[in-house]
Design a protein around this motif. Structure first.
Motif, PDB file in Angstrom:
ATOM      1  N   UNK A  71      13.441  70.721  34.123  1.00  0.00           N
ATOM      2  CA  UNK A  71      12.341  68.995  34.725  1.00  0.00           C
ATOM      3  C   UNK A  71      12.860  69.300  35.955  1.00  0.00           C
ATOM      4  N   UNK A  72      11.695  69.903  36.697  1.00  0.00           N
ATOM      5  CA  UNK A  72      11.989  70.131  38.201  1.00  0.00           C
ATOM      6  C   UNK A  72      11.533  69.114  38.687  1.00  0.00           C
ATOM      7  N   UNK A  73      12.495  68.834  40.323  1.00  0.00           N
ATOM      8  CA  UNK A  73      11.717  67.624  40.854  1.00  0.00           C
ATOM      9  C   UNK A  73      12.245  68.168  42.434  1.00  0.00           C
ATOM     10  N   UNK A  74      10.955  67.720  42.464  1.00  0.00           N
ATOM     11  CA  UNK A  74      10.229  68.034  43.755  1.00  0.00           C
ATOM     12  C   UNK A  74      10.241  66.727  44.630  1.00  0.00           C
ATOM     13  N   UNK A  75      11.013  65.797  44.551  1.00  0.00           N
ATOM     14  CA  UNK A  75      11.133  64.814  45.327  1.00  0.00           C
ATOM     15  C   UNK A  75      11.884  65.238  47.031  1.00  0.00           C
ATOM     16  N   UNK A  76      12.545  65.810  46.845  1.00  0.00           N
ATOM     17  CA  UNK A  76      13.839  65.828  48.204  1.00  0.00           C
ATOM     18  C   UNK A  76      13.141  66.466  49.096  1.00  0.00           C
ATOM     19  N   UNK A  77      12.083  68.238  48.384  1.00  0.00           N
ATOM     20  CA  UNK A  77      11.419  68.295  49.239  1.00  0.00           C
ATOM     21  C   UNK A  77       9.730  67.976  49.823  1.00  0.00           C
ATOM     22  N   UNK A  78       9.222  67.207  49.108  1.00  0.00           N
ATOM     23  CA  UNK A  78       7.856  66.316  49.633  1.00  0.00           C
ATOM     24  C   UNK A  78       8.859  64.961  50.086  1.00  0.00           C
ATOM     25  N   UNK A  79      10.141  64.456  50.785  1.00  0.00           N
ATOM     26  CA  UNK A  79      10.257  64.055  51.736  1.00  0.00           C
ATOM     27  C   UNK A  79      10.907  64.786  52.472  1.00  0.00           C
ATOM     28  N   UNK A  80      11.508  65.986  53.116  1.00  0.00           N
ATOM     29  CA  UNK A  80      11.624  66.991  53.773  1.00  0.00           C
ATOM     30  C   UNK A  80      10.846  67.308  54.441  1.00  0.00           C
ATOM     31  N   UNK A  81       9.487  67.089  53.790  1.00  0.00           N
ATOM     32  CA  UNK A  81       8.704  67.575  54.205  1.00  0.00           C
ATOM     33  C   UNK A  81       7.895  66.344  55.282  1.00  0.00           C
ATOM     34  N   UNK A  82       7.853  65.654  55.273  1.00  0.00           N
ATOM     35  CA  UNK A  82       7.420  64.535  55.487  1.00  0.00           C
ATOM     36  C   UNK A  82       8.347  64.552  57.496  1.00  0.00           C
ATOM     37  N   UNK A  83       9.861  64.923  56.829  1.00  0.00           N
ATOM     38  CA  UNK A  83      10.272  65.147  58.396  1.00  0.00           C
ATOM     39  C   UNK A  83       9.579  66.172  59.295  1.00  0.00           C
ATOM     40  N   UNK A  84       9.284  67.173  58.346  1.00  0.00           N
ATOM     41  CA  UNK A  84       8.787  68.115  59.186  1.00  0.00           C
ATOM     42  C   UNK A  84       7.623  68.209  60.014  1.00  0.00           C
ATOM     43  N   UNK A  85       6.953  67.371  59.270  1.00  0.00           N
ATOM     44  CA  UNK A  85       5.338  67.122  59.964  1.00  0.00           C
ATOM     45  C   UNK A  85       5.663  65.641  60.860  1.00  0.00           C
ATOM     46  N   UNK A  86       7.033  65.479  60.704  1.00  0.00           N
ATOM     47  CA  UNK A  86       7.136  64.169  62.300  1.00  0.00           C
ATOM     48  C   UNK A  86       7.355  62.779  61.655  1.00  0.00           C
ATOM     49  N   UNK A  87       7.442  62.199  60.298  1.00  0.00           N
ATOM     50  CA  UNK A  87       7.587  61.103  60.029  1.00  0.00           C
ATOM     51  C   UNK A  87       9.129  61.579  59.904  1.00  0.00           C
ATOM     52  N   UNK A  88       9.743  59.853  60.536  1.00  0.00           N
ATOM     53  CA  UNK A  88      11.181  59.170  59.844  1.00  0.00           C
ATOM     54  C   UNK A  88      11.813  58.488  58.530  1.00  0.00           C
ATOM     55  N   UNK A  89      12.886  58.481  58.798  1.00  0.00           N
ATOM     56  CA  UNK A  89      12.984  57.781  57.721  1.00  0.00           C
ATOM     57  C   UNK A  89      12.375  56.509  57.556  1.00  0.00           C
ATOM     58  N   UNK A  90      12.244  55.673  56.837  1.00  0.00           N
ATOM     59  CA  UNK A  90      11.891  54.324  56.907  1.00  0.00           C
ATOM     60  C   UNK A  90      13.270  53.608  56.341  1.00  0.00           C
ATOM     61  N   UNK A  91      14.588  54.005  55.648  1.00  0.00           N
ATOM     62  CA  UNK A  91      15.222  53.564  55.225  1.00  0.00           C
ATOM     63  C   UNK A  91      16.445  53.533  56.900  1.00  0.00           C
TER      64      UNK A  91
END
Length: 181
Positions: A71-91
């Motif tokens: 059961x692979x889980x890519x959520x952390x990669x997707x979240x960290x990709x958001x940071x690479x693109x320039x998004x900040x944490x919303x929490x």
């Protein structure tokens, strides 16, 4: 290197060691994070054609964040990709309180689902349909169309994500949303 600035736009370092959720202690390095090398940092490596290698952004995560073979889980990669693109944490990233400004409904808030319309507007990936007058609008599922309806406040809309408005997207538990539905 999409912008041809001689920097790798993003690199993922995936280490094979258990991560630690205690990010305030010395083992905090064993957590997932992203950094940007805006300070002219450079990495030299003679093994690659004797050229200088420059990295603009990198993500650092444990292989354990990716789940297991069944059961692979890519959520952390997707979240960290958001940071690479320039998004900040919303929490809330400090210990001063707990709040979830997007109600756990964004990849940059709680690592669930897809990036919402707000995030994709910030990245210039989508353009909302702005309500200016009475009429009828067809809204397709956001995960497959990128359709958004933006209802501005009484002062209007300044054509940026940084304004006051109500943003509507048609959510379906499909695509990246399916895993957490």
């Amino acid at each position: 290197d999409i912008d041809d600035d001689k920097y790798f736009d993003g690199v993922y370092f995936i280490y094979n060691f258990p991560y630690s959720s205690n990010v305030n202690e010395n083992d905090g390095v064993f957590w997932a994070y992203t950094d940007h090398s805006y300070r002219g940092e450079k990495i030299n490596d003679d093994a690659i054609n004797d050229q200088e290698i420059c990295i603009s952004s990198y993500a650092w995560i444990s292989i354990d964040f990716l789940g297991d073979k069944t059961k692979p889980d890519a959520r952390t990669l997707i979240h960290e990709s958001g940071h690479i693109f320039g998004l900040e944490d919303y929490y809330n990233t400090s210990s001063s309180g707990i709040y979830q400004p997007t109600g756990f409904a964004d990849m940059m808030d709680a690592n669930i689902g897809d990036h919402t319309g707000l995030s994709k507007m910030k990245l210039n990936w989508v353009t909302p349909k702005v309500i200016k007058e009475e009429g009828e609008i067809t809204l397709s599922p956001f995960h497959s169309s990128g359709d958004l309806i933006l209802i501005p406040n009484s002062k209007g809309y300044n054509n940026t994500p940084y304004d006051e408005y109500l943003l509507l997207e048609y959510y379906e538990p499909k695509g990246l949303n399916k895993y957490d539905a």
